[in-house]
Design a protein around this motif. Sequence first.
Motif, PDB file in Angstrom:
ATOM      1  N   ASP A   1       1.366  -1.692   0.144  1.00 27.75           N
ATOM      2  CA  ASP A   1       0.011   0.394  -0.163  1.00 27.75           C
ATOM      3  C   ASP A   1       1.271   1.459   0.523  1.00 27.75           C
TER       4      ASP A   1
ATOM      5  N   HIS B   1      -7.627   2.535   8.725  1.00 27.41           N
ATOM      6  CA  HIS B   1      -8.168   1.930   7.400  1.00 27.41           C
ATOM      7  C   HIS B   1      -8.749  -0.036   8.085  1.00 27.41           C
TER       8      HIS B   1
ATOM      9  N   ALA C   1     -12.144   3.199   4.397  1.00 25.73           N
ATOM     10  CA  ALA C   1     -12.362   2.350   3.218  1.00 25.73           C
ATOM     11  C   ALA C   1     -13.839   1.356   3.667  1.00 25.73           C
TER      12      ALA C   1
ATOM     13  N   ASN D   1     -13.085   2.074  -0.953  1.00 21.09           N
ATOM     14  CA  ASN D   1     -11.509   0.513  -0.496  1.00 21.09           C
ATOM     15  C   ASN D   1     -10.042   0.555  -2.088  1.00 21.09           C
TER      16      ASN D   1
ATOM     17  N   ALA E   1      -5.759   2.558  -0.361  1.00 19.77           N
ATOM     18  CA  ALA E   1      -6.887   3.097   0.461  1.00 19.77           C
ATOM     19  C   ALA E   1      -6.263   3.678   1.823  1.00 19.77           C
ATOM     20  N   GLY E   2      -4.660   2.684   2.052  1.00 18.03           N
ATOM     21  CA  GLY E   2      -3.642   3.167   3.509  1.00 18.03           C
ATOM     22  C   GLY E   2      -2.614   4.802   3.576  1.00 18.03           C
TER      23      GLY E   2
ATOM     24  N   ARG F   1      -5.675   6.977   3.952  1.00 21.10           N
ATOM     25  CA  ARG F   1      -6.210   7.672   5.131  1.00 21.10           C
ATOM     26  C   ARG F   1      -5.593   8.534   6.025  1.00 21.10           C
TER      27      ARG F   1
ATOM     28  N   ALA G   1      -3.149   2.113   8.142  1.00 19.73           N
ATOM     29  CA  ALA G   1      -2.419   2.080   6.752  1.00 19.73           C
ATOM     30  C   ALA G   1      -2.920   0.360   7.569  1.00 19.73           C
TER      31      ALA G   1
END
Lengths: 388, 350
Positions: B84, B268, B296, B300, B305-306, B309, B329
């Motif tokens: 990620d 996350h 998420a 997502n 997605a991490g 955040r 994350a």
Amino acid sequence: MVKEPVAVVGIGQTKHVAARHDVSIAGLVREAAVRALEDAGLTWSDIDAVVIGKAPDFFEGVMMPELYLADALGAVGKPMLRVHTAGSVGGSTALVAANLVAARVHRTVLTLAFEKQSESNAMWGLSLPVPFQQPLLAGAGGFFAPHVRAYMRRTGAPDTVGSLVAYKDRRNALKNPYAHIHDPDLTLEKVQASPMLWDPIRYSETCPSSDGACAMVLTDREGASRAPYPPAWVHGGAMRSEPTLFAGKDFVSPQAGKDCAADVYRQARITDPRREIDAVEMYVPFSWYEPMWLENLGFAGEGEGWKLTEAGVTELDGDLPVNPSGGVLSTNPIGASGMIRFAEAALQVRGRAGDHQIDGATRAVGHAYGGGAQFFAMWLVGSQPPPG
Amino acid sequence: MRDVAIVAFAQSPHRRRTDELSEVDLLMPVLHQVLETTGLKANEIGFTCSGSADYLAGRAFSFTMALDGVGAHPPISESHVEMDGAWALYEAWVKIMTGEADTALVYAYGKSSPGQVRDVLTRQLDPYYLAPLWPDSLALAALQAQALLDAGHADRAALTAIATRSRTDAAANPYAQLTGDVPAGGLLVHPLRTGDCPPIGDGAAAVILAAGDTARALCARPAWIRGIDHRIEAHALGVRDLTDSPSTRLAARHAGAFERPVDTAELHAPFTSQEVILRTALDLGDDVRVNPSGGALAANPIMAAGLIRLGEAAARIHRGASVRALAHATSGPCLQQNLVAVLEGESAHG
């Protein structure tokens, strides 16, 4: 701001072979890691973080294998970072690990790179078709052969130079117990008579597919003072990238490679690499890349690299030995190949390279490249700590 | 320690499918936006790092084409993590900490639409013992959710409340994929209902990091990274307590998260049950604003997605809506690997 000096105090490799049917991927990486820890006189609990690299996950068919390898590498409860920069990844991984120590984020870091190519088929892994993009159906050799041809045309190099490199590297490999290809019966004539794969690249001028792993323990000044064997000190390290394809890209001598070398020499205060560096472990997957990279890394003027090779300068007993370990031409677990170059450079300045040791080596270069000759990673290590 | 801040953040609108866009197409607007926000040009960035996964793209070296989108000529100092983008940000932060760079561009992207995410993620399991059984990501998350319910750490109503809050908050997030009223939905894998699970979608995100005075020059209210750390746990689910997240707690401790309370947390947590676990591990009180972006559960894009955040938490600081925020994350099955960062709004020296 002053960085913490970084020392290589442990190095471990597996005996590289075509297929390690006797171990899992976890077993393979652990073998290299345990040897690096033994060399460093450390145990798993001395390691603060793990940085792991390998080339595409499709080569083994495991997505993000670092998740599954956390246990085998003693990483549980620790930070674990996974680097992937194509063929240069082994070098990039070592540099990311070195930065953790240099930035004083961690004191002692285990870094490891591997490939277990027998689990899958690298040619297939590199040839998956993708929408919107031009197919690359001939694997790596088909991509690089035209650039070798361009080098020959541009420099007027005689077509015998490639076979000299292959013959030299395969002879050097006989002195390296970890090298994959050990062929004591190989002659220059046999290299020249081997089948043409991608004109002008012959079978014996091509890297093998290997299973193998390489690990290093990197630590700070205090860690180095406790090391049982002499450390190698990092004097400079850099990564450079450029796009795969663009108008004006020079595939024979990419700008990213030149810039990467220049940055490393600047950090290490090297002004005349040809004279000041004692050994070079450069990423030569196809034999002609030795003369090409001699120019790209500043060891020879433009069009002059092949003359060094032809004159024997890069032989084990020449004044600029290139790939004393046997290089990528003799051992190619792709994701690990770059780290092996970095580790072999460190072995040379530690005086621990065994039968392929270059007498009195005090400064050595490790080099890797990847993608469409677009990702470069390089470090320069010395037997003495960097000044300051 | 150098003071390093997130000074710009951009993300794509997250959508179920983006068949008409290549990964470079998806990424380009986001890259342009963070560069425009700071006024920096690609060749003025000190270090670039990206996060993505070849298995989503269905080909080896998929990130090489994304690099073309950055416009890496003259050549740049650049790296990539097959993780990620939050971990790409970590690598970039380390690079700035060495003093070798003052600024960094970090980006991440993932297109889930070309494949079947549930199948694809089975390939990241132990290849000899687990992956051949094809346990999919929903099934593994369901095991974790059931363990949580069995332990009495949450009940059905609590999970539904998390789903409802996330989707309601997402209504104010123009980039979210799912917004507004979403019922608990049908049972997907017992005990997980549709509302407990993340949408599948395509998306990209980018941030710019900068050190010290450079950060102050680029951003009116930089989001200073006060601490950042990540930890991994064992892979095998059988040796882990699935109702807890010790790696999150450890990362948070090393990131300094427990030194003072935070007002915001971007977690996350792709599954409602995972938010419960993370809240406990991070010791978050009821007064902490959790996932004001919708989190998420509203969008997502795998591998981005991490990083989102971190970007959302930073953006809240940029806007003055938060003083001290936590960003988290995760990676791997059932929260195996976790990263925690603490971001603060006030300047480092006053």
